[in-house]
Design a protein around this motif. Sequence first.
Motif, PDB file in Angstrom:
ATOM      1  N   ASP A 106      -0.203   5.062   0.863  1.00  0.00           N
ATOM      2  CA  ASP A 106      -0.822   4.846   2.551  1.00  0.00           C
ATOM      3  C   ASP A 106       0.096   3.860   3.974  1.00  0.00           C
ATOM      4  O   ASP A 106       0.200   2.750   4.065  1.00  0.00           O
ATOM      5  N   MET A 143       0.163   0.530   6.325  1.00  0.00           N
ATOM      6  CA  MET A 143       1.034  -0.230   5.852  1.00  0.00           C
ATOM      7  C   MET A 143       1.654  -1.017   6.669  1.00  0.00           C
ATOM      8  O   MET A 143       2.230  -1.890   7.547  1.00  0.00           O
ATOM      9  N   THR A 152       0.666  -0.906   0.338  1.00  0.00           N
ATOM     10  CA  THR A 152       0.471  -0.063   0.482  1.00  0.00           C
ATOM     11  C   THR A 152       1.056   1.454  -0.250  1.00  0.00           C
ATOM     12  O   THR A 152       0.885   2.174   0.793  1.00  0.00           O
TER      13      THR A 152
END
Length: 535
Positions: free
Chosen positions: A243, A247, A240
């Motif tokens: 984001d 994570m 991710t």
Amino acid sequence: MVAGELVQEHPRCDDAPEQIDISFKTPLDNNCVSDDDQYSSLTNGAVRETKQDTEALEQQISPDEKHAMLPGVKSLETKLYLGRFAVLAVFSLYSLVNAFQWIQYSIIANVFTHFYGVSSDKIDLLSIVYMVAYIPLIFPATWLLDKKGLKLTALMGAGLNCVGAWVKCASVRPDLFGVTMTGQVICSLAQVFILGLPSRIASVWFGPKEVSTACATAVLGNQLGTAIGFLLPPVLVPNTVEDIELMGHNISIMFYGTAVVSTVLFILTVIVMKNRPHLPPSHAQAVLPDCAPEDYSYRRSIINLFKNKPFILLLVSYGIMTGSFYSVSTILNQMITACYENQNLNAGRIGLTLVVAGMVGSIICGLWLDQTKTYKMTTLIVYILSFIGMLVFTFTLDLNIYLVFFTAGVLGFFMTGYLPLGFEFGVEITYPESEGTSSGLLNAFAQIFGIVFTLIQGKLTTDYNPLVGNIFLCVWIFLGIFLTALIKSELKRNNVNMGFDSKTLQAVPTECPSDKPTNDVKMQTSVSFSRETSL
């Protein structure tokens, strides 16, 4: 039979007599045995022809009389305990968790490089540290196993594994790469007290007809951990990139879950693990002392092993094969992403296929060895097939990702299936030296080759392409085939068990011309002994 002495197998000639007498003498002093032939000191004796009829002697001498003639004989009663399966299961499980922690970074290297803001070389270092730590620490670890026993060594492995997992839980922040490295270093220390135990657990707890299967099962736990390490991290921690907080949250779930499981397994290790059963599982174990004698020299044991030429050849060939497996496992993510875009999840699945196929290979090889005892022949055939599998994997890697699943499975079946073969072969050709010492040295060479191969293959893959890096490994595996073919196979441990299992093996008194008191006995058997056929 005199305590501490056992029968050695010799090749049987075509014109050999039907019966032979083997005369044994107990040493008259307590001095240590000579440098490199502890096995010979246990099996020395003069072989001479005899015309005595074995069956007639059996009728003349009753079992009670035989026992009375041998006042110094050590009890050779053996027994298999159900608890051996609990010991094997607990060890396999905490070995599994340790292997999972080794590979959990490398298989999602792109995620951790983004989260911690470091280069891929730093993430590779998280895997390499396992290999680096093992080399200098294997000697104190095997010393601890020989002097203090199985339980303390197992507790060290499970305990450090647990501590390292909890340290990683405190590293889930982009600026705390040093903390996660510290946790991985602690886990790498735990590995030192884990990798050398499969052959010791198998020998101390399991009978002659199941020892190779037990060793393969113990190794299986480590392989299964690697397989889960390929499968779970890509699922638990998707990439991710947009984001970073999500994570970090996903990474913390993986770390905390590992820590909880490690804690439970440490508690089970405290409860279940024991040094050895009350009675030994085999005659090869029965004739060995229950603990290291006062005059035991760990340094001498190491010297004896390095003077054993077949074992030296096995050290190098085992290091090449296992080091190649470590390198392929570490660089797999980079190889797949270099050939196929956005295939991180499939990279993990391919790694899973590689190891699961190897687990099947390990069990099949273990069962085969228990039935046939053809250690060298099996080892050489598996080595050759591993080389062929590596060639196929190398030249089909960029053709189709679904084909890679198949070629990786074939490669894993033979390459990973080789691991328990090396352990058991090493124990056979070095008996009665400690299983922990021989296995520890095999693992040390595996780590050395693993470090070198990972660094070189990683550099070749980054600077050129995966094909060049894989060809590098193929050349070394081809060399390992020749080294394996040169190993002289003498199955010392199996020889002892076969000698005791002989139905016509008996002890009769002999005359001693010396004025000094001795415990002379004459071993008589009509059984022919054989050595594994060498190529």
